[in-house]
Design a protein around this motif. Structure first.
Motif, PDB file in Angstrom:
ATOM      1  N   THR A  86     -27.686 106.208  65.473  1.00 32.28           N
ATOM      2  CA  THR A  86     -27.657 106.812  64.128  1.00 32.28           C
ATOM      3  C   THR A  86     -26.636 106.564  63.278  1.00 32.28           C
ATOM      4  O   THR A  86     -26.521 106.329  62.152  1.00 32.28           O
ATOM      5  CB  THR A  86     -27.812 108.311  64.379  1.00 32.28           C
ATOM      6  N   CYS A  87     -25.272 106.512  63.883  1.00 35.61           N
ATOM      7  CA  CYS A  87     -24.142 105.914  63.234  1.00 35.61           C
ATOM      8  C   CYS A  87     -24.372 104.679  62.858  1.00 35.61           C
ATOM      9  O   CYS A  87     -23.688 104.264  61.618  1.00 35.61           O
ATOM     10  CB  CYS A  87     -22.842 106.149  63.968  1.00 35.61           C
ATOM     11  N   MET A  88     -24.914 103.854  63.514  1.00 34.82           N
ATOM     12  CA  MET A  88     -25.097 102.445  63.209  1.00 34.82           C
ATOM     13  C   MET A  88     -25.811 101.966  62.093  1.00 34.82           C
ATOM     14  O   MET A  88     -25.714 101.035  61.595  1.00 34.82           O
ATOM     15  CB  MET A  88     -25.417 101.447  64.662  1.00 34.82           C
ATOM     16  N   SER A  89     -26.823 102.952  61.713  1.00 35.61           N
ATOM     17  CA  SER A  89     -27.787 102.742  60.911  1.00 35.61           C
ATOM     18  C   SER A  89     -26.884 102.388  59.512  1.00 35.61           C
ATOM     19  O   SER A  89     -27.478 101.581  58.614  1.00 35.61           O
ATOM     20  CB  SER A  89     -28.599 103.742  60.492  1.00 35.61           C
ATOM     21  N   CYS A  90     -25.568 102.966  59.406  1.00 40.19           N
ATOM     22  CA  CYS A  90     -24.832 102.808  58.291  1.00 40.19           C
ATOM     23  C   CYS A  90     -23.561 101.736  58.925  1.00 40.19           C
ATOM     24  O   CYS A  90     -23.318 100.986  58.008  1.00 40.19           O
ATOM     25  CB  CYS A  90     -24.133 103.795  57.787  1.00 40.19           C
ATOM     26  N   HIS A  91     -23.056 101.894  59.856  1.00 38.75           N
ATOM     27  CA  HIS A  91     -21.947 101.473  60.286  1.00 38.75           C
ATOM     28  C   HIS A  91     -21.908  99.993  60.822  1.00 38.75           C
ATOM     29  O   HIS A  91     -20.784  99.176  61.317  1.00 38.75           O
ATOM     30  CB  HIS A  91     -21.114 102.279  61.100  1.00 38.75           C
ATOM     31  N   GLN A  93     -23.047  97.939  58.720  1.00 39.17           N
ATOM     32  CA  GLN A  93     -23.014  97.298  57.485  1.00 39.17           C
ATOM     33  C   GLN A  93     -21.381  97.791  56.751  1.00 39.17           C
ATOM     34  O   GLN A  93     -20.972  96.805  56.394  1.00 39.17           O
ATOM     35  CB  GLN A  93     -24.041  97.668  56.534  1.00 39.17           C
ATOM     36  N   ILE A  94     -21.246  98.927  57.077  1.00 43.83           N
ATOM     37  CA  ILE A  94     -19.879  99.336  56.313  1.00 43.83           C
ATOM     38  C   ILE A  94     -18.883  99.820  57.539  1.00 43.83           C
ATOM     39  O   ILE A  94     -19.157 100.327  58.648  1.00 43.83           O
ATOM     40  CB  ILE A  94     -20.202 100.759  55.487  1.00 43.83           C
ATOM     41  N   TRP A  95     -17.641  99.545  56.933  1.00 48.10           N
ATOM     42  CA  TRP A  95     -16.379  99.798  58.116  1.00 48.10           C
ATOM     43  C   TRP A  95     -16.827  99.385  59.447  1.00 48.10           C
ATOM     44  O   TRP A  95     -16.198  99.866  60.420  1.00 48.10           O
ATOM     45  CB  TRP A  95     -16.347 101.359  58.133  1.00 48.10           C
TER      46      TRP A  95
HETATM   47  C1  HEC Z   1     -25.768 107.511  56.042  1.00 48.66           C
HETATM   48  C2  HEC Z   1     -24.473 106.732  56.350  1.00 48.66           C
HETATM   49  C3  HEC Z   1     -23.644 106.932  57.433  1.00 48.66           C
HETATM   50  C4  HEC Z   1     -23.962 107.339  58.709  1.00 48.66           C
HETATM   51  C5  HEC Z   1     -25.207 107.583  59.263  1.00 48.66           C
HETATM   52  C6  HEC Z   1     -22.647 107.275  59.318  1.00 48.66           C
HETATM   53  N1  HEC Z   1     -21.744 107.049  58.536  1.00 48.66           N
HETATM   54 FE1  HEC Z   1     -19.616 107.089  58.960  1.00 48.66          FE
HETATM   55  N2  HEC Z   1     -19.305 106.410  56.997  1.00 48.66           N
HETATM   56  C7  HEC Z   1     -20.124 106.295  55.895  1.00 48.66           C
HETATM   57  C8  HEC Z   1     -19.420 105.784  54.859  1.00 48.66           C
HETATM   58  C9  HEC Z   1     -20.040 105.451  53.658  1.00 48.66           C
HETATM   59  C10 HEC Z   1     -17.864 105.856  55.159  1.00 48.66           C
HETATM   60  C11 HEC Z   1     -16.788 105.360  54.336  1.00 48.66           C
HETATM   61  C12 HEC Z   1     -16.828 106.314  53.121  1.00 48.66           C
HETATM   62  C13 HEC Z   1     -15.307 106.105  52.581  1.00 48.66           C
HETATM   63  O1  HEC Z   1     -14.446 105.119  52.879  1.00 48.66           O
HETATM   64  O2  HEC Z   1     -15.351 106.333  51.137  1.00 48.66           O
HETATM   65  C14 HEC Z   1     -17.903 106.327  56.610  1.00 48.66           C
HETATM   66  C15 HEC Z   1     -16.642 106.534  57.176  1.00 48.66           C
HETATM   67  C16 HEC Z   1     -16.607 106.826  58.762  1.00 48.66           C
HETATM   68  C17 HEC Z   1     -15.625 106.874  59.400  1.00 48.66           C
HETATM   69  C18 HEC Z   1     -14.143 106.546  58.726  1.00 48.66           C
HETATM   70  C19 HEC Z   1     -13.307 107.709  58.434  1.00 48.66           C
HETATM   71  C20 HEC Z   1     -13.746 108.550  57.479  1.00 48.66           C
HETATM   72  O3  HEC Z   1     -14.512 109.537  57.668  1.00 48.66           O
HETATM   73  O4  HEC Z   1     -13.401 108.138  56.133  1.00 48.66           O
HETATM   74  C21 HEC Z   1     -15.668 107.152  60.590  1.00 48.66           C
HETATM   75  C22 HEC Z   1     -14.578 107.453  61.760  1.00 48.66           C
HETATM   76  C23 HEC Z   1     -17.261 107.254  60.742  1.00 48.66           C
HETATM   77  N3  HEC Z   1     -17.685 107.135  59.490  1.00 48.66           N
HETATM   78  C24 HEC Z   1     -17.993 107.587  61.901  1.00 48.66           C
HETATM   79  C25 HEC Z   1     -19.158 107.581  62.022  1.00 48.66           C
HETATM   80  C26 HEC Z   1     -19.899 108.043  62.922  1.00 48.66           C
HETATM   81  C27 HEC Z   1     -19.340 108.388  64.377  1.00 48.66           C
HETATM   82  C28 HEC Z   1     -21.318 108.162  62.780  1.00 48.66           C
HETATM   83  C29 HEC Z   1     -22.314 108.622  63.668  1.00 48.66           C
HETATM   84  C30 HEC Z   1     -22.218 110.052  64.243  1.00 48.66           C
HETATM   85  C31 HEC Z   1     -21.438 108.014  61.351  1.00 48.66           C
HETATM   86  N4  HEC Z   1     -20.003 107.677  60.870  1.00 48.66           N
HETATM   87  C32 HEC Z   1     -22.609 108.122  60.694  1.00 48.66           C
HETATM   88  C33 HEC Z   1     -21.585 106.390  56.230  1.00 48.66           C
HETATM   89  C34 HEC Z   1     -22.170 106.595  57.159  1.00 48.66           C
END
Ligand code: HEC
Ligand code: HEC
Ligand code: HEC
Ligand code: HEC
Ligand code: HEC
Length: 218
Positions: A86-91, A93-95
């Motif tokens: 679920t996290c990887m569906s976005c991550h 590609q980003i970060w």
């Molecule tokens: C729908 C897309 C999406 C999903 C799903 C998602 N993320 Fe993210 N996440 C983002 C975006 C976009 C950013 C960066 C936002 C920015 O820097 O403005 C981010 C940033 C982060 C960061 C950097 C710290 C922060 O909050 O800025 C962490 C750690 C993180 N995500 C962890 C996770 C984890 C763990 C999951 C799964 C449980 C997850 N993300 C699921 C879109 C997503």
């Protein structure tokens, strides 16, 4: 006896007994107070996580629906925590290279679930269902607080028996229309009790016997 001990010994004995019992009562009171304090219930406490996942960021700024990650909350007793994909569906590609996300990439590579530390947890002998509450119109916010403002998750309520019973005694003014359950900061111009009573009738919510022991201890 009166020859062996001076008269004042009696007074000292009384004083010693008084201090002893006074002290015991003090300890007892302290235990009772402490037992219900935030220190013990963990209210407001932030728990460390392997990845500093931010609800403020994901649920607040990005407005991702709670049910995207907690997808069994309406259909089962447990809300469920999201799997790595679920996290990887976005991550993916980003970060992608971020240090903060290293544990996520590692668990993906090793094909192991990421272990999240629990924030809200009941003892095993308490029976609890998410779906009944959510479908009856109890908002996530009512039990978990303003999650969209939490950089790290904290425990918003005490989750003690009396906290559960407070609502079970009189749920009406605490209910919302079912389509507002995941909304944070929800308000209405309608009278909460009138609205709640109407929802109870319309949605056939069982509010009798909700304080019986067997409801939560079976
Ligand atoms: C729908 C897309 C999406 C999903 C799903 C998602 N993320 Fe993210 N996440 C983002 C975006 C976009 C950013 C960066 C936002 C920015 O820097 O403005 C981010 C940033 C982060 C960061 C950097 C710290 C922060 O909050 O800025 C962490 C750690 C993180 N995500 C962890 C996770 C984890 C763990 C999951 C799964 C449980 C997850 N993300 C699921 C879109 C997503
Ligand atoms: C992008 C995925 C994602 C979204 C969206 C999301 N969560 Fe979470 N949630 C998580 C992850 C990952 C954890 C475990 C880490 C933690 O406790 O912060 C978690 C933990 C929680 C916990 C603590 C559970 C416990 O007892 O350990 C609660 C309560 C919660 N979320 C409620 C919500 C609510 C309410 C919303 C919608 C406003 C929401 N979440 C939206 C991913 C998400
Ligand atoms: C009536 C109060 C109540 C409501 C409403 C509620 N929760 Fe919970 N939630 C709890 C309790 C209590 C626990 C701890 C359960 C346990 O330990 O058995 C919990 C645990 C969780 C967990 C931890 C993992 C799990 O599967 O149990 C998540 C995630 C969560 N809630 C998300 C949500 C979301 C999202 C909503 C709204 C759609 C919501 N909760 C609505 C009381 C509530
Ligand atoms: C804000 C209100 C509210 C809070 C807080 C709340 N409940 Fe409830 N609960 C309800 C309502 C309303 C129902 C009736 C739902 C229905 O019958 O449709 C219910 C029903 C239940 C049921 C019956 C489910 C079934 O199988 O029929 C259990 C068990 C339960 N709650 C446990 C708990 C526990 C344990 C807590 C505390 C951790 C808690 N509730 C906190 C409002 C609440
Ligand atoms: C709405 C749910 C609910 C109902 C109804 C309920 N309990 Fe509880 N009970 C809990 C929860 C949650 C806990 C654990 C949290 C705590 O210790 O307060 C608990 C804990 C307990 C404990 C453990 C001791 C303690 O205080 O730590 C006992 C004993 C108990 N309940 C007895 C009862 C009896 C007897 C009844 C009926 C008069 C009852 N409960 C009705 C939710 C409920």
């Amino acid at each position: 006896m009166s020859q062996l001990f001076p008269r004042s010994a009696d007074m000292w004995l009384r004083l010693a007994l008084l201090l002893l019992f006074g002290g015991l009562a003090g300890v007892f009171v302290a235990c009772v107070v402490l037992d219900r304090s935030d220190y013990v219930t963990g209210k407001g406490w932030i728990i460390r996580q392997p990845v500093p996942f931010s609800h403020e960021h994901h649920a607040g700024a990005l407005k991702i629906d709670c049910r995207y990650c907690h997808d069994s909350v309406e259909t089962s007793p447990v809300a469920g925590l999201p799997p790595i994909h679920t996290c990887m569906s976005c991550h993916s590609q980003i970060w992608t290279g971020a240090d903060m996300l290293a544990p996520v990439r590692q668990s993906l590579a090793k094909d192991e679930a990421l272990h999240w530390n629990r924030v809200s947890e009941l003892p095993d002998y308490v029976y609890f269902h998410h779906d009944v509450h959510v479908n009856a119109g109890v908002g996530c916010e009512t039990c978990h607080g303003q999650v969209d403002t939490m950089p790290l998750m904290n425990r918003a309520q005490t989750f003690t028996m009396s906290w559960c019973l407070d609502c079970h005694q009189d749920p009406a003014p605490r209910l919302r229309p079912p389509d507002a359950v995941v909304e944070m900061g929800w308000t209405t111009k309608q009278d909460r009790r009138e609205l709640g009573e109407r929802l109870i009738e319309e949605n056939h919510i069982e509010t009798q016997n909700l304080t019986d022991c067997y409801v939560c201890h079976r």
